[in-house]
Design a protein around this motif. Structure first.
Motif, mmCIF file in Angstrom:
data_model
loop_
_atom_site.group_PDB
_atom_site.id
_atom_site.type_symbol
_atom_site.label_atom_id
_atom_site.label_comp_id
_atom_site.label_asym_id
_atom_site.label_seq_id
_atom_site.Cartn_x
_atom_site.Cartn_y
_atom_site.Cartn_z
ATOM 1 N N ILE A 134 -2.893 -0.044 1.515
ATOM 2 C CA ILE A 134 -2.865 0.459 0.657
ATOM 3 C C ILE A 134 -1.567 1.301 0.822
ATOM 4 N N GLU A 135 -1.732 1.987 2.156
ATOM 5 C CA GLU A 135 -0.882 2.989 2.252
ATOM 6 C C GLU A 135 0.254 3.139 2.338
ATOM 7 N N THR A 136 1.076 1.911 3.480
ATOM 8 C CA THR A 136 2.167 1.555 3.346
ATOM 9 C C THR A 136 2.946 0.621 1.610
ATOM 10 N N ASP A 137 2.155 -0.192 1.052
ATOM 11 C CA ASP A 137 2.536 -0.268 0.230
ATOM 12 C C ASP A 137 2.758 0.602 -1.131
ATOM 13 N N ARG A 138 1.884 1.511 -1.058
ATOM 14 C CA ARG A 138 1.493 2.261 -2.324
ATOM 15 C C ARG A 138 2.464 2.817 -2.708
ATOM 16 N N VAL A 139 3.544 2.886 -4.069
ATOM 17 C CA VAL A 139 4.196 4.146 -4.299
ATOM 18 C C VAL A 139 3.440 5.023 -5.332
ATOM 19 N N GLY A 140 3.173 5.609 -5.637
ATOM 20 C CA GLY A 140 2.041 5.887 -7.067
ATOM 21 C C GLY A 140 1.116 5.857 -6.901
ATOM 22 N N GLU A 141 0.199 5.635 -7.567
ATOM 23 C CA GLU A 141 -1.594 5.200 -7.837
ATOM 24 C C GLU A 141 -1.411 3.898 -7.891
ATOM 25 N N PHE A 142 -2.841 2.957 -7.110
ATOM 26 C CA PHE A 142 -2.768 2.050 -6.865
ATOM 27 C C PHE A 142 -4.281 1.501 -7.672
ATOM 28 N N ASP A 143 -4.299 0.321 -7.595
ATOM 29 C CA ASP A 143 -5.306 -0.405 -8.542
ATOM 30 C C ASP A 143 -6.195 -0.769 -7.329
ATOM 31 N N PHE A 144 -7.273 -0.149 -7.674
ATOM 32 C CA PHE A 144 -8.265 0.478 -6.105
ATOM 33 C C PHE A 144 -9.264 -1.424 -6.266
ATOM 34 N N VAL A 145 -9.719 -2.015 -7.466
ATOM 35 C CA VAL A 145 -10.114 -3.503 -7.654
ATOM 36 C C VAL A 145 -9.631 -4.470 -7.144
ATOM 37 N N GLN A 146 -8.161 -4.282 -6.861
ATOM 38 C CA GLN A 146 -6.903 -5.309 -7.029
ATOM 39 C C GLN A 146 -6.779 -5.298 -5.572
ATOM 40 N N ALA A 147 -6.877 -4.092 -5.000
ATOM 41 C CA ALA A 147 -6.021 -4.160 -3.380
ATOM 42 C C ALA A 147 -6.967 -3.529 -1.861
ATOM 43 N N PHE A 148 -8.592 -3.655 -2.868
ATOM 44 C CA PHE A 148 -9.929 -3.342 -1.877
ATOM 45 C C PHE A 148 -10.989 -3.689 -2.289
ATOM 46 N N ALA A 149 -11.317 -3.184 -3.493
ATOM 47 C CA ALA A 149 -13.238 -4.543 -3.719
ATOM 48 C C ALA A 149 -12.674 -5.444 -4.243
ATOM 49 N N ARG A 150 -11.840 -5.985 -4.240
ATOM 50 C CA ARG A 150 -11.182 -7.952 -4.635
ATOM 51 C C ARG A 150 -11.432 -8.251 -3.262
ATOM 52 N N PRO A 151 -10.302 -7.979 -2.595
ATOM 53 C CA PRO A 151 -10.595 -8.951 -1.174
ATOM 54 C C PRO A 151 -11.333 -8.862 -0.135
#
Length: 414
Positions: A134-151
């Motif tokens: 997330i820290e590497t890929d995001r520019v601005g805000e990120f979707d927590f569900v798609q990036a963390f809670a799902r995987p």
């Protein structure tokens, strides 16, 4: 009474689905669920029904038949539909008594404290990797569900089963289709067909994996299920059913807890700050997340005997909806139940059930959430809600976020 009359549900909800819910003295009759059901909303009533053998979990046949009838009317079921019904009906979730104890004895060995503690390094590593991505890929805000809670929960349950790296990316879509079917009071044609295909694909996946035992970790839960099948303690269809149940149930509840829990914390900044200041309070905080916004809002039971409850005569064969979300907000059980309080110490919530069918993976879900929130507080302590409003899935039974936009305070000052 309709389910929507009890309180806000699904994507229209801003507060937890049960927060504005009226806890009735009921049970109350509703026509919304499979032609009619009794709704139980009081904590004591729901807890009683969860442990009372007169409230049977063997409800899969009629419920699935209602969905299949929507597809084919009175026509004979296809082989795929028969398989769908057979697998569901043999899941640990839908059997009682001796059969339930036999199946649970096989799968619960993977959830002993020692087995779960051995999962801790893996969970921590996966949480850190997801946050780093997330820290590497995001520019601005990120979707927590798609990036963390799902995987994260998908990775963890696959590792527990001993098939890390083997679960296909399509699994999350299979789980979503099954959740949409299970979470519908009256499954429609589209939901039924999608769930039927998802379960068939999941069964095909496990059949292929079990046919190549060298690919399975010897200390994983799936290896123990294979051993039980070879020892004739499980039939082939029972083995498939438990594998599908573990993969689905282990994913869905944890994924919802992570999303709902972070949303609750960030909507209550003082609580979020208090937790960061005293992270040793995290176990209690996770329990409050589960009570405040239960990942599973209700479950169903079929009565196997007549019973009178609070002046209402419930008959053998009636369906009962045990509203866990409402019970967790019963003011007779919890003081100021609509308040989110990470220091609350008022006994057990019912989010993992109660009695003989208490959630097998409750300890794993609690552990996973504690590790995940610990990692988030350590690496991303300045998390804040993003500009976009949270988006909820349209599902009555599963309280699940589809999207949760997250940023950091440092971004807001950039």
């Amino acid at each position: 009474m309709r389910l929507s009359d009890i309180g806000p549900i699904g994507q229209q909800a801003v507060l937890p689905a049960a927060a504005a819910m009226h806890v009735a003295a009921g049970p109350v009759w509703s026509e919304d669920y499979c032609g009619g059901a009794w709704l139980l909303t009081r904590y004591d009533d729901v807890a009683m029904a969860l442990r009372d053998p007169r409230f049977s979990v063997r409800r899969a046949a009629r419920w699935i038949n209602s969905g299949l009838a929507a597809v084919d009317g009175r026509a004979a079921m296809s082989p795929a539909q028969v398989q769908f019904k057979r697998v569901f009906a043999r899941s640990l979730l839908f059997v009682d008594g001796r059969a339930h104890r036999r199946l649970r004895a096989v799968v619960q060995v993977g959830f002993k404290p020692g087995d779960l503690q051995r999962q801790t390094p893996f969970i921590a590593t996966m949480a850190d990797r997801l946050i780093a991505r997330i820290e590497t890929d995001r520019v601005g805000e990120f979707d927590f569900v798609q990036a963390f809670a799902r995987p994260l929960p998908a990775l963890v349950i696959a590792n527990l089963l001993g098939i890390a790296g083997l679960v296909p990316d399509a699994f999350i879509d299979w789980a979503s289709d099954l959740a949409a079917f299970i979470g519908s009071p009256t499954p429609d044609v589209r939901q039924t067909r999608a769930a039927q295909q998802a379960l068939a694909d999941m069964c095909d996946f496990f059949a292929q994996v079990m046919a190549t035992p060298d690919a399975i970790a010897a200390d994983g839960l799936l290896a123990r299920i294979v051993d039980a099948r070879q020892a004739h303690r499980l039939t082939a269809i029972e083995a498939l059913a438990q594998c599908c149940t573990l993969l689905f149930a282990g994913y869905e509840t944890t994924r919802n807890l992570l999303g709902n829990g972070l949303l609750a914390l960030l909507r209550h900044p003082a609580q979020w700050a208090a937790l960061k200041a005293s992270p040793q309070g995290l176990p209690a905080a996770v329990r409050e997340m589960l009570r405040y916004d239960s990942p599973v809002q209700y479950t169903g039971r079929r009565l196997v005997a007549d019973i009178e409850l609070n002046g209402q005569r419930m008959k053998r064969g009636d369906l009962a909806i045990l509203h866990i979300g409402a019970a967790n907000h019963d003011a007779q059980r919890f003081s100021d139940p609509g308040r989110f309080d990470i220091r609350r110490a008022e006994g057990n919530h019912l989010s993992f059930g109660h009695g003989p069918h208490v959630c097998l993976g409750a300890a794993l879900t609690q552990l996973e959430a504690e590790i995940a929130f610990t990692a988030l507080m350590r690496v991303m302590p300045e998390l804040r809600l993003g500009a976009a409003a949270p988006v909820w899935q349209d599902n009555s039974a599963y309280r699940a976020l589809q999207h949760l936009s997250i940023g950091t305070r440092s971004q807001s000052h950039a």
